[in-house]
Design a protein around this motif. Structure first.
Motif, PDB file in Angstrom:
ATOM      1  N   ARG A  14      10.921  15.952   7.195  1.00  0.00           N
ATOM      2  CA  ARG A  14      11.667  15.167   6.210  1.00  0.00           C
ATOM      3  C   ARG A  14      11.552  13.675   6.506  1.00  0.00           C
ATOM      4  O   ARG A  14      11.383  12.863   5.594  1.00  0.00           O
ATOM      5  CB  ARG A  14      13.138  15.581   6.207  1.00  0.00           C
ATOM      6  CG  ARG A  14      13.384  16.960   5.631  1.00  0.00           C
ATOM      7  CD  ARG A  14      14.847  17.365   5.823  1.00  0.00           C
ATOM      8  NE  ARG A  14      15.061  18.762   5.546  1.00  0.00           N
ATOM      9  CZ  ARG A  14      15.665  19.232   4.465  1.00  0.00           C
ATOM     10  NH1 ARG A  14      16.092  18.385   3.544  1.00  0.00           N
ATOM     11  NH2 ARG A  14      15.833  20.510   4.292  1.00  0.00           N
ATOM     12  N   LEU A  15      11.638  13.307   7.786  1.00  0.00           N
ATOM     13  CA  LEU A  15      11.546  11.897   8.144  1.00  0.00           C
ATOM     14  C   LEU A  15      10.143  11.344   7.909  1.00  0.00           C
ATOM     15  O   LEU A  15       9.988  10.198   7.473  1.00  0.00           O
ATOM     16  CB  LEU A  15      11.967  11.695   9.603  1.00  0.00           C
ATOM     17  CG  LEU A  15      13.449  11.918   9.887  1.00  0.00           C
ATOM     18  CD1 LEU A  15      13.715  11.841  11.385  1.00  0.00           C
ATOM     19  CD2 LEU A  15      14.312  10.928   9.130  1.00  0.00           C
ATOM     20  N   GLY A  20       6.600   7.955   4.473  1.00  0.00           N
ATOM     21  CA  GLY A  20       5.562   7.754   3.460  1.00  0.00           C
ATOM     22  C   GLY A  20       6.123   7.158   2.182  1.00  0.00           C
ATOM     23  O   GLY A  20       5.503   6.294   1.561  1.00  0.00           O
ATOM     24  N   GLN A  21       7.313   7.625   1.807  1.00  0.00           N
ATOM     25  CA  GLN A  21       7.950   7.083   0.604  1.00  0.00           C
ATOM     26  C   GLN A  21       8.283   5.610   0.784  1.00  0.00           C
ATOM     27  O   GLN A  21       8.114   4.813  -0.146  1.00  0.00           O
ATOM     28  CB  GLN A  21       9.218   7.869   0.271  1.00  0.00           C
ATOM     29  CG  GLN A  21       8.954   9.261  -0.260  1.00  0.00           C
ATOM     30  CD  GLN A  21      10.246  10.042  -0.422  1.00  0.00           C
ATOM     31  OE1 GLN A  21      11.074  10.104   0.474  1.00  0.00           O
ATOM     32  NE2 GLN A  21      10.396  10.649  -1.586  1.00  0.00           N
ATOM     33  N   GLY A  24       5.300   3.598   0.328  1.00  0.00           N
ATOM     34  CA  GLY A  24       5.018   3.536  -1.101  1.00  0.00           C
ATOM     35  C   GLY A  24       5.886   2.513  -1.813  1.00  0.00           C
ATOM     36  O   GLY A  24       5.412   1.777  -2.691  1.00  0.00           O
ATOM     37  N   VAL A  25       7.153   2.445  -1.442  1.00  0.00           N
ATOM     38  CA  VAL A  25       8.066   1.468  -2.047  1.00  0.00           C
ATOM     39  C   VAL A  25       7.621   0.054  -1.704  1.00  0.00           C
ATOM     40  O   VAL A  25       7.609  -0.832  -2.568  1.00  0.00           O
ATOM     41  CB  VAL A  25       9.524   1.710  -1.594  1.00  0.00           C
ATOM     42  CG1 VAL A  25      10.426   0.557  -2.002  1.00  0.00           C
ATOM     43  CG2 VAL A  25      10.048   3.022  -2.161  1.00  0.00           C
ATOM     44  N   ILE A  26       7.231  -0.162  -0.469  1.00  0.00           N
ATOM     45  CA  ILE A  26       6.744  -1.486  -0.065  1.00  0.00           C
ATOM     46  C   ILE A  26       5.526  -1.876  -0.897  1.00  0.00           C
ATOM     47  O   ILE A  26       5.443  -3.006  -1.395  1.00  0.00           O
ATOM     48  CB  ILE A  26       6.421  -1.522   1.446  1.00  0.00           C
ATOM     49  CG1 ILE A  26       7.717  -1.406   2.260  1.00  0.00           C
ATOM     50  CG2 ILE A  26       5.655  -2.798   1.825  1.00  0.00           C
ATOM     51  CD1 ILE A  26       7.513  -1.151   3.744  1.00  0.00           C
ATOM     52  N   ALA A  44      15.064   8.193  -3.926  1.00  0.00           N
ATOM     53  CA  ALA A  44      14.416   9.373  -3.347  1.00  0.00           C
ATOM     54  C   ALA A  44      14.357   9.268  -1.821  1.00  0.00           C
ATOM     55  O   ALA A  44      14.588  10.255  -1.115  1.00  0.00           O
ATOM     56  CB  ALA A  44      13.014   9.551  -3.926  1.00  0.00           C
ATOM     57  N   VAL A  45      14.061   8.088  -1.315  1.00  0.00           N
ATOM     58  CA  VAL A  45      14.024   7.873   0.141  1.00  0.00           C
ATOM     59  C   VAL A  45      15.417   8.091   0.725  1.00  0.00           C
ATOM     60  O   VAL A  45      15.572   8.746   1.764  1.00  0.00           O
ATOM     61  CB  VAL A  45      13.523   6.450   0.479  1.00  0.00           C
ATOM     62  CG1 VAL A  45      13.705   6.146   1.956  1.00  0.00           C
ATOM     63  CG2 VAL A  45      12.079   6.272   0.073  1.00  0.00           C
TER      64      VAL A  45
END
Length: 89
Positions: A14-15, A20-21, A24-26, A44-45
């Motif tokens: 999960r971490l 990865g999320q 992606g946000v960055i 979502a993060v």
């Protein structure tokens, strides 16, 4: 408190997914993506991190209840505890 190895593996997965999320946000922010899309991904993060934390809490609580039960059969279900904790978030 020792965390069950199966639960620990799930928490790590999960971490890593959250990691990865976040990358992606960055990238979304650097690319100038729409604010609503960025906020959706941040939510979502946040949920992924909450689930990881609750998994650790639920596992620890199960161990405490099992220790208190002693020789008696314990019927604590980690998935049910996790669902209960998540309903409070």
């Amino acid at each position: 408190m020792q965390i069950d190895q199966d639960a620990l593996g799930d928490v790590i997965k999960r971490l890593r997914r959250a990691e990865g999320q976040i990358r992606g946000v960055i990238a979304m922010i650097e690319d100038g993506r729409d604010c609503a899309e960025v906020v959706t991904q941040l939510a979502a993060v946040s949920r992924a991190l909450d689930r990881a934390g609750f998994k650790i809490i639920a596992t620890g609580l199960r161990q405490c209840v099992t220790a208190e039960a002693g020789d008696r059969e314990s019927t604590v279900d980690v998935a049910q505890l996790e669902k209960l904790f998540l309903s409070l978030a």
